[in-house]
Write a protein that holds these residues in place. Structure first.
Motif, short mmCIF file in Angstrom:
data_model
loop_
_atom_site.label_atom_id
_atom_site.label_comp_id
_atom_site.label_asym_id
_atom_site.label_seq_id
_atom_site.Cartn_x
_atom_site.Cartn_y
_atom_site.Cartn_z
N ILE A 56 -48.09 5.53 -17.04
CA ILE A 56 -47.88 6.98 -17.13
C ILE A 56 -48.59 7.54 -18.38
O ILE A 56 -49.25 8.57 -18.32
CB ILE A 56 -46.37 7.31 -17.18
N ILE A 57 -48.46 6.82 -19.50
CA ILE A 57 -49.09 7.30 -20.75
C ILE A 57 -50.61 7.34 -20.59
O ILE A 57 -51.26 8.32 -20.96
CB ILE A 57 -48.73 6.36 -21.93
N LEU A 58 -51.16 6.28 -20.01
CA LEU A 58 -52.61 6.22 -19.84
C LEU A 58 -53.12 7.33 -18.92
O LEU A 58 -54.11 8.00 -19.21
CB LEU A 58 -53.03 4.86 -19.27
N LEU A 59 -52.38 7.52 -17.81
CA LEU A 59 -52.82 8.55 -16.85
C LEU A 59 -52.53 9.96 -17.38
O LEU A 59 -53.33 10.87 -17.20
CB LEU A 59 -52.10 8.36 -15.52
N GLY A 60 -51.37 10.08 -18.02
CA GLY A 60 -50.93 11.41 -18.47
C GLY A 60 -51.83 12.04 -19.50
O GLY A 60 -51.80 13.26 -19.69
N ARG A 61 -52.63 11.24 -20.20
CA ARG A 61 -53.51 11.79 -21.23
C ARG A 61 -54.94 11.97 -20.72
O ARG A 61 -55.85 12.15 -21.52
CB ARG A 61 -53.52 10.87 -22.45
N THR A 62 -55.12 11.86 -19.41
CA THR A 62 -56.47 12.03 -18.88
C THR A 62 -56.50 13.16 -17.86
O THR A 62 -55.45 13.60 -17.38
CB THR A 62 -56.95 10.74 -18.17
N TYR A 63 -57.69 13.61 -17.51
CA TYR A 63 -57.83 14.66 -16.50
C TYR A 63 -57.33 14.18 -15.15
O TYR A 63 -56.78 14.94 -14.36
CB TYR A 63 -59.28 15.11 -16.40
N ALA A 64 -57.52 12.87 -14.90
CA ALA A 64 -57.09 12.32 -13.60
C ALA A 64 -55.59 12.48 -13.43
O ALA A 64 -55.11 12.85 -12.35
CB ALA A 64 -57.48 10.84 -13.53
N GLY A 65 -54.83 12.25 -14.51
CA GLY A 65 -53.38 12.37 -14.45
C GLY A 65 -52.97 13.79 -14.15
O GLY A 65 -52.06 14.04 -13.32
N VAL A 66 -53.61 14.74 -14.79
CA VAL A 66 -53.30 16.16 -14.55
C VAL A 66 -53.60 16.50 -13.09
O VAL A 66 -52.82 17.19 -12.42
CB VAL A 66 -54.14 17.05 -15.50
N TRP A 67 -54.68 15.98 -12.58
CA TRP A 67 -55.11 16.29 -11.21
C TRP A 67 -54.17 15.65 -10.18
O TRP A 67 -53.81 16.28 -9.19
CB TRP A 67 -56.54 15.77 -11.03
N VAL A 68 -53.75 14.40 -10.44
CA VAL A 68 -52.93 13.66 -9.47
C VAL A 68 -51.61 14.36 -9.18
O VAL A 68 -51.16 14.45 -8.04
CB VAL A 68 -52.67 12.21 -10.01
N THR A 69 -50.96 14.91 -10.24
CA THR A 69 -49.66 15.56 -10.01
C THR A 69 -49.73 17.08 -10.14
O THR A 69 -48.71 17.74 -10.26
CB THR A 69 -48.63 15.01 -11.02
N GLY A 70 -50.95 17.60 -10.09
CA GLY A 70 -51.15 19.05 -10.22
C GLY A 70 -50.52 19.84 -9.09
O GLY A 70 -50.21 21.03 -9.24
N TRP A 71 -50.30 19.21 -7.94
CA TRP A 71 -49.81 19.92 -6.76
C TRP A 71 -48.29 20.13 -6.80
O TRP A 71 -47.74 20.88 -5.99
CB TRP A 71 -50.15 19.10 -5.50
N LEU A 72 -47.59 19.47 -7.73
CA LEU A 72 -46.13 19.57 -7.76
C LEU A 72 -45.69 21.02 -7.99
O LEU A 72 -46.29 21.74 -8.79
CB LEU A 72 -45.55 18.68 -8.86
N PRO A 73 -44.62 21.46 -7.28
CA PRO A 73 -44.16 22.85 -7.48
C PRO A 73 -43.58 23.07 -8.87
O PRO A 73 -43.28 22.11 -9.59
CB PRO A 73 -43.07 23.01 -6.40
N GLU A 74 -43.38 24.34 -9.22
CA GLU A 74 -42.95 24.70 -10.58
C GLU A 74 -41.61 24.07 -10.94
O GLU A 74 -41.40 23.64 -12.08
CB GLU A 74 -42.88 26.21 -10.69
N TRP A 75 -40.70 24.00 -9.96
CA TRP A 75 -39.37 23.47 -10.30
C TRP A 75 -39.38 21.96 -10.55
O TRP A 75 -38.41 21.40 -11.04
CB TRP A 75 -38.33 23.87 -9.23
N LEU A 76 -40.49 21.34 -10.20
CA LEU A 76 -40.63 19.90 -10.50
C LEU A 76 -41.66 19.64 -11.61
O LEU A 76 -42.23 18.57 -11.73
CB LEU A 76 -41.05 19.14 -9.24
N GLU A 77 -41.87 20.67 -12.41
CA GLU A 77 -42.92 20.60 -13.43
C GLU A 77 -42.70 19.44 -14.41
O GLU A 77 -43.66 18.84 -14.90
CB GLU A 77 -42.97 21.92 -14.21
N GLY A 78 -41.44 19.15 -14.65
CA GLY A 78 -41.11 18.06 -15.58
C GLY A 78 -41.63 16.71 -15.11
O GLY A 78 -41.76 15.78 -15.91
N LEU A 79 -41.92 16.60 -13.80
CA LEU A 79 -42.40 15.31 -13.26
C LEU A 79 -43.92 15.19 -13.29
O LEU A 79 -44.47 14.16 -12.93
CB LEU A 79 -41.89 15.11 -11.83
#
Lengths: 232, 356
Positions: free
Chosen positions: A159-182
């Motif tokens: 999660i740390i590795l992915l979360g700090r890259t553009y790929a991580g942002v892109w992978v979970t970018g589709w999540l709705p606002e109420w699940l933003e924490g995920l």
């Protein structure tokens, strides 16, 4: 005598500084001791350089396997040392143009800067960069998600590795606002601020207790390993 | 000769040829500098003890008598000059040459060009270890040992020994030699670290190496004392203080109950206590203690996972920086910062003459 006096020096030096801390008149003793420590550390570098020369000159004179590389080490060492200590190619400082030695030995464009910029920096940076491959390959071979502890370690690293890259942002970018924490970038922040903080605090408290007990053992003469073995 | 050796030799030769052509035709890997003349004049009144140096042609009012006349006409003992070379970009060099072909303020730097090539070769030598141990890697490895040992010695000498030791024991000498602005009076207490330092160097002697134990004992003792206090203050107490946090948090803006902040605080407190329970070995990890310690292990695993992730990221970032150096500074195949003219930035450079 050869061991008793060093033990006394250790105990007196340490306890004087501890006691000095509790009086505002003597609190600055710690700062002076820190400067003395820095001086001895700088002199220890000279000792290290001397040892390096001793070992490699012996290797060359004995014609041991790989002695030519010792020659490379000595040439690199002496070149850097002479250029650095002699401030070769360094201009005087702008404040004192009539003092030839007043310039900074690290002046941009100077030979010592050249050695740092084009030898020391690329060599050390590449050495550390290469560890990326070894860390990855060691992790691939050693890490197996076979129990909860391993899953937690691997999952967090992932999660740390992915979360700090553009790929991580892109992978979970589709999540709705109420699940933003995920979203991975937010999950990374939560892990660092909450779980990592808790674990690190416990580790730091443990380290502090360990250092206090080790220091006391050294000051009270229980631990004498730093004096080495034998009488000489 | 083995087939594998032949193939590698051919690959290396072709690679070297491409590199040479890339450097010769495009100037790849070359560096440029800007020459800045540094001229100073001494404007101290005649008979004044201390010199008063100012930059030639500066706007200080009382130096008009010196700064209005040509620099070469100023008496030699009242002037100093040298050239400072600042790093410049290819674009600046080309622009200055286009404006005035005789302008030599911007120049090609042979030493820095050589430096870029040396750095690139050292980088490749180190990376060659990924294939297997080889003489190129060993040369780079031996160089890094020699350069770094001397580098730290030089730093220690100029940044610590000269100002903090020689500057205290013999300030007049240091003032006359390398730090003219030094104003400290002599402090003979610093003879103690000087003597301890000399005793430390005694370890190089084949006999009497026990003398080196005295300074070592001093270092160990003072470090133990300073660390003991420092760690109790900065780590032990402050970490406990930071963990004593409200479990029922209130939103300061609205005054209402802040659920998520409360949950976060609760997790931190539980995490610290459970991980500390794991470190507590005086009680057998059974029953409630065992379960709490297990929870502590989970928190520690998450911490180690985060540390591992950050370590890998740091190394990969370093690796990316090295690749950027090779492709940008050395080979001129990429230009992420737009430092060179367009024709040098493109990957299509071989076809540029054809494309016009």
């Amino acid at each position: 005598m050869k061991r008793t006096i060093p033990l006394l020096i250790t105990a007196i030096g340490g306890f004087v500084l501890i006691i000095a801390f509790f009086s505002s008149y003597t609190q600055s003793w710690g700062e002076v001791a820190a400067i003395w420590f820095d001086i001895l550390a700088a002199i220890a570098f000279i000792l290290g350089g001397g040892n390096l020369m001793k070992i490699h000159l012996k290797k060359i004179s004995d014609r041991k396997a790989g002695w030519a590389y010792s020659g490379v080490t000595l040439i690199a060492f002496l070149t850097t040392l002479i250029i650095g200590l002699g401030k070769i190619g360094v201009n005087p400082s702008e404040q004192f143009p009539d003092y030839a030695w007043s310039g900074s030995y690290r002046e941009v464009g100077g030979p010592f800067w050249w050695l740092y910029e084009f030898a020391f920096k690329p060599l050390t940076a590449t050495m550390f960069a290469m560890l990326a491959f070894y860390v990855a390959s060691a992790a691939f071979r050693a890490f197996r998600a076979k129990n909860i502890e391993a899953i937690l370690l691997l999952g967090t690293a992932f999660i740390i590795l992915l979360g700090r890259t553009y790929a991580g942002v892109w992978v979970t970018g589709w999540l709705p606002e109420w699940l933003e924490g995920l979203k991975l970038e937010n999950l990374t922040v939560t892990i660092m601020k909450v779980f990592n903080t808790a674990g690190n605090r416990a580790i730091m408290i443990g380290i502090a207790l360990g250092i206090v007990s080790t220091s006391l053992k050294v000051l009270l003469g229980v631990d004498r390993s730093y004096l080495g073995g034998g009488e000489e | 000769m083995k087939k594998e050796t032949v193939i590698w030799t051919v690959v290396m030769l072709v690679g070297a040829l491409v590199l040479v052509l890339n450097g010769a035709l495009r100037g790849a890997g070359s560096a440029y500098v800007k020459a800045v003349p540094m001229q100073f004049v001494n404007v101290a009144e005649p008979g004044e003890v201390n010199a008063d140096w100012i930059r030639y042609n500066s706007d200080r009012a009382f130096d008009e008598k010196l700064c209005t006349q040509p620099f070469e006409d100023i008496p030699e003992d009242l002037r100093e000059s040298w050239v400072r070379y600042e790093q410049a970009e290819l674009g600046e060099y080309l622009a200055s040459r286009a404006a005035d072909p005789n302008d030599d303020n911007y120049r090609f730097s042979l030493s820095q060009t050589l430096g870029i090539w040396v750095a690139a070769l050292f980088t490749l030598f180190i990376f060659s270890f990924l294939y297997k141990d080889n003489p190129f890697y060993k040369i780079a490895e031996s160089s890094v040992v020699g350069v770094s040992a001397a580098y730290w010695m030089v730093i220690g000498f100029w940044d610590v020994i000269v100002p903090n030791l020689l500057g205290k024991v013999a300030p007049a000498m240091v003032r006359a030699w390398s730090i003219p602005g030094l104003e400290d009076p002599p402090n003979y207490w610093y003879l103690v670290p000087l003597i301890l330092g000399l005793m430390l160097l005694w370890r190089l002697s084949p006999k009497g190496s026990w003398i080196g134990r005295w300074p070592l004992a001093f270092v160990i003792g003072t470090t133990a004392g300073i660390r003991l206090i420092g760690f109790i203050q900065a780590d032990f107490l402050s970490q406990i203080r930071n963990t004593v946090i409200p479990l029922i948090a209130i939103d300061s803006a609205t005054g209402s109950f802040a659920f998520w902040d409360s949950l976060k605080n609760l997790i931190i407190v539980i995490g610290v206590l459970s991980a500390l329970t794991y470190f507590f070995f005086s009680v057998e990890h059974k029953g409630v203690v065992g379960k709490t310690a297990r929870l502590g292990i989970w928190f520690l695993m998450i911490t180690f996972g985060a540390a591992f992730g950050y370590t890998v990221m740091g190394r990969i970032a370093l690796f990316a920086i090295r690749l950027e150096f090779l492709f940008d500074d050395w080979l001129w195949l990429i230009d992420p910062l737009g430092r060179r003219a367009a024709e040098y930035a493109s990957l299509l450079w071989p076809a540029m003459p054809l494309l016009g």
